[in-house]
Scaffold this active site. Structure first.
Site, PDB file in Angstrom:
ATOM      1  N   ASP A   1     -12.618  -9.905  -0.580  1.00 50.63           N
ATOM      2  CA  ASP A   1     -13.895  -9.991   0.129  1.00 50.63           C
ATOM      3  C   ASP A   1     -14.873  -9.048  -0.560  1.00 50.63           C
ATOM      4  O   ASP A   1     -14.471  -8.134  -1.279  1.00 50.63           O
ATOM      5  CB  ASP A   1     -13.782  -9.695   1.630  1.00 50.63           C
ATOM      6  CG  ASP A   1     -13.016  -8.417   1.972  1.00 50.63           C
ATOM      7  OD1 ASP A   1     -13.107  -7.434   1.205  1.00 50.63           O
ATOM      8  OD2 ASP A   1     -12.317  -8.396   2.997  1.00 50.63           O
TER       9      ASP A   1
ATOM     10  N   GLU B   1      -6.536 -10.484  -1.380  1.00 51.07           N
ATOM     11  CA  GLU B   1      -7.286 -10.215  -0.150  1.00 51.07           C
ATOM     12  C   GLU B   1      -8.770 -10.049  -0.459  1.00 51.07           C
ATOM     13  O   GLU B   1      -9.417  -9.101  -0.010  1.00 51.07           O
ATOM     14  CB  GLU B   1      -6.742  -8.962   0.548  1.00 51.07           C
ATOM     15  CG  GLU B   1      -5.265  -9.021   0.873  1.00 51.07           C
ATOM     16  CD  GLU B   1      -4.773  -7.816   1.680  1.00 51.07           C
ATOM     17  OE1 GLU B   1      -5.622  -7.092   2.258  1.00 51.07           O
ATOM     18  OE2 GLU B   1      -3.546  -7.620   1.744  1.00 51.07           O
TER      19      GLU B   1
ATOM     20  N   ASN C   1       1.795  -5.074  -3.195  1.00 49.04           N
ATOM     21  CA  ASN C   1       0.415  -5.436  -2.879  1.00 49.04           C
ATOM     22  C   ASN C   1      -0.348  -4.170  -2.497  1.00 49.04           C
ATOM     23  O   ASN C   1       0.174  -3.313  -1.793  1.00 49.04           O
ATOM     24  CB  ASN C   1       0.423  -6.433  -1.701  1.00 49.04           C
ATOM     25  CG  ASN C   1      -0.940  -7.001  -1.393  1.00 49.04           C
ATOM     26  OD1 ASN C   1      -1.580  -7.598  -2.245  1.00 49.04           O
ATOM     27  ND2 ASN C   1      -1.400  -6.826  -0.151  1.00 49.04           N
TER      28      ASN C   1
ATOM     29  N   GLU D   1       0.814  -1.216   0.000  1.00 46.90           N
ATOM     30  CA  GLU D   1       0.000   0.000   0.000  1.00 46.90           C
ATOM     31  C   GLU D   1       0.850   1.270   0.000  1.00 46.90           C
ATOM     32  O   GLU D   1       0.769   2.107   0.897  1.00 46.90           O
ATOM     33  CB  GLU D   1      -0.966  -0.024   1.192  1.00 46.90           C
ATOM     34  CG  GLU D   1      -1.914  -1.212   1.125  1.00 46.90           C
ATOM     35  CD  GLU D   1      -2.822  -1.349   2.341  1.00 46.90           C
ATOM     36  OE1 GLU D   1      -2.778  -0.470   3.230  1.00 46.90           O
ATOM     37  OE2 GLU D   1      -3.564  -2.348   2.414  1.00 46.90           O
TER      38      GLU D   1
ATOM     39  N   HIS E   1     -10.727  -5.744  -2.141  1.00 48.79           N
ATOM     40  CA  HIS E   1     -11.740  -5.512  -1.109  1.00 48.79           C
ATOM     41  C   HIS E   1     -12.888  -4.768  -1.789  1.00 48.79           C
ATOM     42  O   HIS E   1     -12.823  -3.548  -1.988  1.00 48.79           O
ATOM     43  CB  HIS E   1     -11.150  -4.691   0.042  1.00 48.79           C
ATOM     44  CG  HIS E   1     -10.075  -5.401   0.799  1.00 48.79           C
ATOM     45  ND1 HIS E   1     -10.317  -6.556   1.517  1.00 48.79           N
ATOM     46  CD2 HIS E   1      -8.757  -5.129   0.962  1.00 48.79           C
ATOM     47  CE1 HIS E   1      -9.192  -6.956   2.090  1.00 48.79           C
ATOM     48  NE2 HIS E   1      -8.227  -6.118   1.754  1.00 48.79           N
TER      49      HIS E   1
END
Length: 487
Positions: free
Chosen positions: A282, A280, A216, A175, A252
């Site tokens: 979701d 990651e 990432n 990030e 996300h």
């Protein structure tokens, strides 16, 4: 294609840190028993996700909290049964592994590693350099550039070196950009400058020569300013010979908002010669979740799976957790939740069935996830929808935009979009595709990075053209020879 520098790494060494990290006696039996010795949780389908993924050489992973593995046998059962890859949710982050300068605590990370290795899971180390979850001594330290580089090197050497040869991938820098593609003002950027990323990658290569080294981030799933920043950075790193092997798209997502350019984005990174993964995943829902919202969530999970599976360089998908009750989402996004494959009661949701079907499995009723098993499959080129607009117009020219959607149930593997101008307009140049014109007929063909379009996926392209007088919009379009609806 890998950089030559990667092949020149030395044989993985053992860290100078202690390797006495095995749980013993009753503690080991308690920790591993549920996952290895107890009967698996009832399956929702013909066989677990990991079996179908393995048949395709694909990784299906989950983020695993060490505390949940140790204290929740149902969670551990699902983690072991369903996933052939995993990521330590928090146990390898800086605040956990080095809470005080030079004082390392690997108890949580070791416990996680014992579980992952006992269950034959590929491990994604997460994460070495990140602006968040830093201990205050790092985040608020008033260091010189050389001192912070030394601190960073020691941390990477101790953490990555401890597990050298045991980690498949390291999220080395996490990030590092803001949404507009500018650098995030972390302690690392403010003290060292943008070179902290290349330095961290080089340090990780020294600490664990056998691991792949990745960047990432979130909100880089589609093509946008932030993902462009990563694309440009990785090009620069490769040109400098810096060891970089992959990019993780966190994904996300908000229910119903899978980026239309997800697959094209995956493809363009893969075309750089690096690996790509959804790291990651979701999909959060406004609570309480209705049946229709859960079905939409399932469609979103399927769309993400299909986009990754369609690109050779996309190696796997990791879901950020297993059961809804342990998700980070409700604590971060007020009123939202239910983002994972299993509900609070450990029952598989429609999203699980969608992932299972994407990997080639069957659901409880024997359905492979496709409607109409007895009907012939639709033509891969499928029906389509096109929207056309003029974004800007001046005396003798204009900028046009086109978006087409693949409404078929199968992915497109190469496409040609055709339309006719009625008023003598002439295309001068275009982008995001190959453009040609013969008479009034314009042909738009895929670029290398957006040749494959998943079912339900869209592609947006644009062009500049000239006109004299009238500039009416095309009223019909064909995609791979089939007529499209126009919106």
């Amino acid at each position: 294609m890998r950089l030559a520098i990667r092949g020149s790494r030395e044989t993985p060494r053992r860290s100078r840190a202690s390797r006495a990290r095995r749980l013993t006696g009753a503690a080991l039996a308690t920790f591993l028993g549920a996952a290895v010795l107890a009967p698996a949780a009832p399956a929702a389908a013909d066989s677990p996700l990991r079996d179908h993924a393995a048949q395709q050489g694909f990784e299906i992973g989950a983020a695993l909290g060490a505390d949940h593995l140790q204290n929740d046998s149902q969670f551990a059962d699902l983690a072991a049964t369903e996933f052939n890859a995993s990521t330590p949710e928090n146990s390898m982050k800086w605040s956990v592994t080095e809470p005080s300068r030079g004082q390392f605590d690997f108890s949580q990370a070791d416990a996680y590693m014992d579980f992952a290795q006992a269950n034959n899971q590929k491990v994604r180390g997460h994460t070495l350099v990140w602006h968040s979850q830093l201990p205050s001594w790092v985040e608020n330290g008033n260091f010189s550039e050389s001192e912070l580089l030394s601190i960073m090197e020691n941390h990477i050497d101790e953490v990555a070196g401890r597990y050298a040869g045991e980690i498949a991938y390291w999220d080395v820098a996490n990030e590092i950009f803001l949404g507009d593609g500018s650098w995030r003002n972390s302690v690392f950027y403010e003290t060292i400058g943008p070179d902290f990323v290349a330095e961290a990658l080089r340090m990780a290569a020294e600490a664990d020569p056998s691991a792949e080294l990745w960047l990432n981030d979130y909100s880089i799933d589609g093509i946008n300013a932030k993902s462009d920043a990563y694309y440009n950075l990785i090009q620069d790193l490769l040109a400098q010979g810096v060891p970089i092997d992959g990019i993780g798209l966190q994904a996300h997502l908000i229910n119903g908002q899978v980026p239309s350019s997800l697959q094209q984005n995956i493809q363009r990174f893969a075309d750089l010669g690096i690996d790509v993964a959804i790291t990651e995943l979701d999909v959060r829902i406004q609570m309480p979740a209705s049946d229709s919202e859960l079905q939409q969530q399932a469609q979103d999970y399927r769309a993400v799976m299909d986009a990754c599976l369609a690109v050779d360089g996309c190696i796997g998908v990791t879901v950020w957790g297993i059961v809804d009750k342990y998700s980070w989402v409700p604590d971060t996004f007020e009123g939202e939740g239910a983002p994972l494959l299993y509900n609070d009661n450990y029952q598989p949701k429609p999203a699980y069935d969608a992932v299972h079907a994407a990997l080639g499995g069957q659901n409880d009723d024997g359905d492979d996830g496709d409607d109409g098993d007895d009907d012939p499959p639709p033509d891969p080129s499928g029906p389509c929808a096109v929207s056309y607009s003029v974004a800007n117009e001046w005396n003798s020219g204009f900028t046009g935009q086109l978006t087409f959607t693949n409404n078929g149930s199968s992915a497109l593997n190469g496409w040609d979009l055709q339309f006719d101008f009625a008023d003598g307009q002439q295309v001068n140049n275009g982008w995001s595709a190959e453009w040609s014109q013969s008479g009034s007929t314009v042909t738009v063909s895929n670029a290398s990075w957006n040749a494959s379009v998943p079912a339900g996926g869209s592609v947006s392209v644009g062009f500049n053209a000239t006109h004299s007088g009238a500039n009416s919009e095309p009223d019909s379009f064909t995609l791979n020879g089939q007529s499209c609806s126009v919106s």
